[in-house]
Design a protein around this motif. Structure first.
Motif, mmCIF file in Angstrom:
data_model
loop_
_atom_site.group_PDB
_atom_site.id
_atom_site.type_symbol
_atom_site.label_atom_id
_atom_site.label_comp_id
_atom_site.label_asym_id
_atom_site.label_seq_id
_atom_site.Cartn_x
_atom_site.Cartn_y
_atom_site.Cartn_z
ATOM 1 N N MET A 41 39.960 42.734 46.079
ATOM 2 C CA MET A 41 40.119 41.390 45.524
ATOM 3 C C MET A 41 38.764 40.761 45.228
ATOM 4 N N LEU A 42 37.833 40.897 46.163
ATOM 5 C CA LEU A 42 36.507 40.310 45.981
ATOM 6 C C LEU A 42 35.808 40.926 44.776
ATOM 7 N N SER A 43 35.927 42.238 44.606
ATOM 8 C CA SER A 43 35.304 42.896 43.462
ATOM 9 C C SER A 43 35.929 42.439 42.146
ATOM 10 N N ASP A 44 37.260 42.313 42.117
ATOM 11 C CA ASP A 44 37.939 41.878 40.897
ATOM 12 C C ASP A 44 37.614 40.422 40.565
ATOM 13 N N VAL A 45 37.479 39.590 41.578
ATOM 14 C CA VAL A 45 37.124 38.189 41.334
ATOM 15 C C VAL A 45 35.739 38.108 40.687
ATOM 16 N N GLN A 46 34.803 38.872 41.186
ATOM 17 C CA GLN A 46 33.454 38.844 40.629
ATOM 18 C C GLN A 46 33.422 39.376 39.197
ATOM 19 N N HIS A 55 37.253 31.617 38.082
ATOM 20 C CA HIS A 55 37.588 32.268 39.346
ATOM 21 C C HIS A 55 39.097 32.470 39.421
ATOM 22 N N TYR A 56 39.487 33.710 39.565
ATOM 23 C CA TYR A 56 40.910 34.056 39.659
ATOM 24 C C TYR A 56 41.062 35.156 40.704
ATOM 25 N N ILE A 57 41.935 34.930 41.683
ATOM 26 C CA ILE A 57 42.167 35.898 42.753
ATOM 27 C C ILE A 57 43.541 36.533 42.526
ATOM 28 N N PRO A 58 43.616 37.833 42.251
ATOM 29 C CA PRO A 58 44.915 38.489 42.046
ATOM 30 C C PRO A 58 45.725 38.501 43.336
ATOM 31 N N THR A 59 47.030 38.630 43.200
ATOM 32 C CA THR A 59 47.927 38.707 44.349
ATOM 33 C C THR A 59 47.966 40.129 44.895
ATOM 34 N N PRO A 60 48.353 40.317 46.155
ATOM 35 C CA PRO A 60 48.398 41.672 46.722
ATOM 36 C C PRO A 60 49.356 42.604 46.000
ATOM 37 N N ALA A 61 50.425 42.063 45.370
ATOM 38 C CA ALA A 61 51.406 42.923 44.707
ATOM 39 C C ALA A 61 50.786 43.726 43.565
ATOM 40 N N TYR A 101 28.684 32.796 50.824
ATOM 41 C CA TYR A 101 29.529 33.405 49.795
ATOM 42 C C TYR A 101 30.275 34.578 50.420
ATOM 43 N N PRO A 102 31.569 34.761 50.078
ATOM 44 C CA PRO A 102 32.339 35.857 50.676
ATOM 45 C C PRO A 102 31.664 37.209 50.472
ATOM 46 N N LYS A 103 31.639 38.005 51.534
ATOM 47 C CA LYS A 103 30.995 39.315 51.504
ATOM 48 C C LYS A 103 32.028 40.416 51.738
ATOM 49 N N PRO A 104 31.744 41.630 51.269
ATOM 50 C CA PRO A 104 32.654 42.757 51.546
ATOM 51 C C PRO A 104 32.710 43.046 53.042
#
Length: 383
Positions: A41-46, A55-61, A101-104
């Motif tokens: 998710m973090l990689s896709d957001v970046q 900024h868009y965070i995909p859902t787990p589905a 900032y959120p980190k892996p």
């Protein structure tokens, strides 16, 4: 009773858990899936932000097709990852000086964890605490050891499962309830105390008192040093090395528990004894860089301040932050004269204006109390 006099409160019971081998295996899968999902998710957001500036965070589905193993764990734990990442971004944009900032996430973290929220279904809530243990989705009945029974008006909100580096499992059970707001206590000079951080004595209050450090804490640190010296003489990667490393992790955990227990005891004692507490809002990271002779982060003073704040607020008492740049150490509490020529290493000094003999730490604590009271009385609505 009106809702204006009541407030939602939360209580967390952290208890040890004893999973079966099958439950432990499923927990390990859940830890790994949550870590994988966070990083994806973090990689896709970046990537999405770099392409669209949004900024868009995909859902787990969205990830279950490319990673079918995500279907093996509880979907609520994956939804909690999405909410945690969203909150991490909101906190960062709200106050980037405090929140990073959120980190892996990596496998080498101090602990693994996942959270499951309680959801109401027609068959009942998804999480249930019974006399036999904690009923959780997919995990089934998990054996836990409750040291305190929840009150009957508390409602179970969420459960966070954690595994430490020492291989211990803990279950943090969050309960919510409605409670009456405490009556605010007006700070007075006689019922207000100032606390000054001391590298040697943890803190010194405005009355010259300081806590008695338990000798077990110093003994535990000395034992850790001996264990580390023994580890340095072993061959890295050998069985003896891994066994000694596990003992060191257990000792680190023991020291952390001692530090947390000491902070809880001292904060509770002060919160019950005083109506207001003034503490200088020092940045401990900056202080650690300036004070080279001691380990400021290892003292636990930041944790102590956080414990003291919420315990005072729960009783309607005031926790007063004092400007860290106020000249509390250089000011004479007797006459108010500021001694700009005071050496940094001076433990005691005589005021050149009034001749008062001053102890540096006690005088600083008294000034912290006076500065905090002045800041409160200047606020509108305070007499």
């Amino acid at each position: 009773m009106s809702t204006e006099t009541r407030k939602s409160r939360y209580t967390v019971l952290k208890v040890p858990a004893y999973p079966t081998p099958e439950q432990a295996q499923l927990m390990e899968k859940t830890f790994g899936c949550c870590r994988y999902l966070w990083n994806q998710m973090l990689s896709d957001v970046q990537e999405f932000y770099a392409a669209t500036d949004i900024h868009y965070i995909p859902t787990p589905a969205r990830y279950k097709k490319q990673a079918p193993f995500l279907k093996e764990v509880d979907s609520q734990a994956l939804c909690a990852v999405h909410q945690s990442l969203r909150k991490a971004y909101l906190d960062f944009f709200r106050n980037p000086k405090v929140f990073q900032y959120p980190k892996p996430k990596t496998k080498k973290a101090r602990k693994d964890s996942f959270t499951v929220y309680c959801r109401p279904y027609h068959t009942g809530p998804s999480l249930r605490l019974t006399n036999a243990g904690l009923q959780m989705p997919k995990l089934g009945l998990l054996q836990v050891r409750l040291y305190r029974k929840p009150l009957h008006w508390w409602s179970l909100r969420s459960v966070t499962m954690t595994k430490t580096k020492t291989g211990k499992y803990f279950c943090s059970i969050t309960f919510g309830y409605e409670a009456e707001l405490p009556e605010p206590v007006i700070p007075t000079p006689a019922r207000t105390v100032g606390l000054n951080y001391s590298m040697a004595r943890f803190y010194v209050d405005s009355n010259g008192n300081s806590p008695e450090l338990p000798p077990q804490m110093a003994a535990a640190r000395e034992k850790l040093a001996r264990m580390q010296r023994k580890l340095s003489r072993m061959q890295q990667g050998s069985k003896n090395y891994e066994a000694q490393l596990h003992k060191i992790r257990l000792q680190y955990e023991h020291i952390a528990n001692q530090r947390r227990d000491f902070a809880h005891q001292q904060s509770r004692r002060i919160a019950n004894a005083w109506d207001a507490v003034c503490v200088r809002d020092d940045d401990l990271n900056v202080m650690a860089q300036r004070l080279k002779g001691g380990n400021v982060p290892d003292s636990g003073f930041g944790m102590f301040r956080a414990f003291l704040r919420y315990k005072l607020e729960a009783q309607g008492k005031a926790y007063i932050d004092v400007d860290p740049y106020a000249p509390a150490a250089k000011t004479c509490h007797a006459c108010g004269h500021v001694n700009e020529n005071l050496p940094a290493r001076a433990r005691s000094w005589v005021c050149p204006h009034c001749g008062e003999e001053l102890l540096r730490e006690e005088n600083t604590a008294q000034n912290i109390r006076d500065f905090g009271l002045m800041a409160v009385t200047r606020q509108p609505g305070v007499a």
